[in-house]
Motif scaffolding. Structure first.
Motif, PDB file in Angstrom:
ATOM      1  N   PRO A 144      -8.145  76.082 -11.664  1.00  0.00           N
ATOM      2  CA  PRO A 144      -9.348  75.870 -12.478  1.00  0.00           C
ATOM      3  C   PRO A 144     -10.580  75.680 -11.587  1.00  0.00           C
ATOM      4  CG  PRO A 144      -7.548  74.459 -13.210  1.00  0.00           C
ATOM      5  CD  PRO A 144      -7.146  75.043 -11.879  1.00  0.00           C
ATOM      6  N   HIS A 145     -11.647  76.341 -11.955  1.00  0.00           N
ATOM      7  CA  HIS A 145     -12.925  76.210 -11.244  1.00  0.00           C
ATOM      8  C   HIS A 145     -13.851  75.366 -12.116  1.00  0.00           C
ATOM      9  CE1 HIS A 145     -11.224  79.271  -8.682  1.00  0.00           C
ATOM     10  NE2 HIS A 145     -12.296  79.226  -7.897  1.00  0.00           N
ATOM     11  N   VAL A 146     -13.847  74.068 -11.845  1.00  0.00           N
ATOM     12  CA  VAL A 146     -14.599  73.091 -12.629  1.00  0.00           C
ATOM     13  C   VAL A 146     -15.995  72.933 -12.019  1.00  0.00           C
ATOM     14  CG1 VAL A 146     -14.640  70.680 -13.373  1.00  0.00           C
ATOM     15  CG2 VAL A 146     -12.468  71.917 -13.281  1.00  0.00           C
ATOM     16  N   PRO A 147     -17.043  72.932 -12.849  1.00  0.00           N
ATOM     17  CA  PRO A 147     -18.397  72.766 -12.323  1.00  0.00           C
ATOM     18  C   PRO A 147     -18.505  71.540 -11.408  1.00  0.00           C
ATOM     19  CG  PRO A 147     -18.478  73.248 -14.665  1.00  0.00           C
ATOM     20  CD  PRO A 147     -17.024  73.033 -14.314  1.00  0.00           C
ATOM     21  N   GLY A 148     -19.182  71.743 -10.282  1.00  0.00           N
ATOM     22  CA  GLY A 148     -19.352  70.670  -9.314  1.00  0.00           C
ATOM     23  C   GLY A 148     -18.214  70.555  -8.316  1.00  0.00           C
TER      24      GLY A 148
END
Length: 191
Positions: A144-148
């Motif tokens: 998963p590429h989570v913001p921040g």
């Protein structure tokens, strides 16, 4: 680069080297008997080993179709937008005569359903076909590429820029390809 440690899967019947910071999910919750799930203690990534029945010709006419069938089985009935970026053959160093395939895809959520909501999840799939044992082994690395949590300006799959999270995931996939091995063939049922 992260350290990898030898890991026993399915009671030691299978082995592979996994990142040192990944823990066995079955220590904290129930996992189906046909799966082994490892979660990054310091992030959102996971590695899932799944032993499934080998797909026959009626389900998948060839190995590439089998790869995508397994992907869709894993992804489930989701409304997330899916992009396929790469697929091809692979080789397990310790099992070079068995057919193996890889795929990289991304899924982009279309609705907000959980927090933190990833911008997208990259999925690196490996399919190992043990046709004599009527078994497919599907190994999934979810990132998963989570913001921040990742540098957005370093990620553009269309321009072949995968960013540091994917570089790490690719290193995990390569380590699994180099170290995965069946130690006890009795894990699989002969028919």
């Amino acid at each position: 680069m992260a350290a990898f440690i030898p890991t026993q899967l399915y009671g030691g019947a299978l082995t592979a080297e996994l990142p040192a910071g990944f823990g066995d999910v079955s220590d904290i919750r129930q996992v189906p008997d046909n799966q082994e799930v490892y979660l990054d203690a310091n992030g959102f990534a996971s590695i899932i080993f799944d032993i499934t029945e080998c797909l026959d010709q009626s389900q998948a006419g060839n190995d590439e179709e089998a790869l995508k069938f397994h992907f869709h089985d894993i992804a489930g009935d989701t409304t997330d937008a899916t992009n396929f970026w790469q697929s091809g053959t692979a080789t397990f160093t310790k099992m070079p005569t068995f057919p193996a395939y890889t795929l990289i895809a991304t899924q982009h959520p279309t609705t907000a359903s959980r927090r933190p909501q990833p911008d997208f999840t990259a999925i690196l799939l490996i399919l190992l076909r043990l046709e004599q044992k009527k078994t497919d082994i599907v190994i999934t690395i979810n990132v998963p590429h989570v913001p921040g949590e990742y540098p957005k300006d370093e990620v553009d799959f269309a321009a072949a820029k995968q960013g540091p999270l994917m570089d790490h995931a690719a290193a995990m996939r390569q380590q699994i390809l180099e170290t995965f091995e069946v130690k006890d063939w009795n894990l699989f049922v002969d028919e």
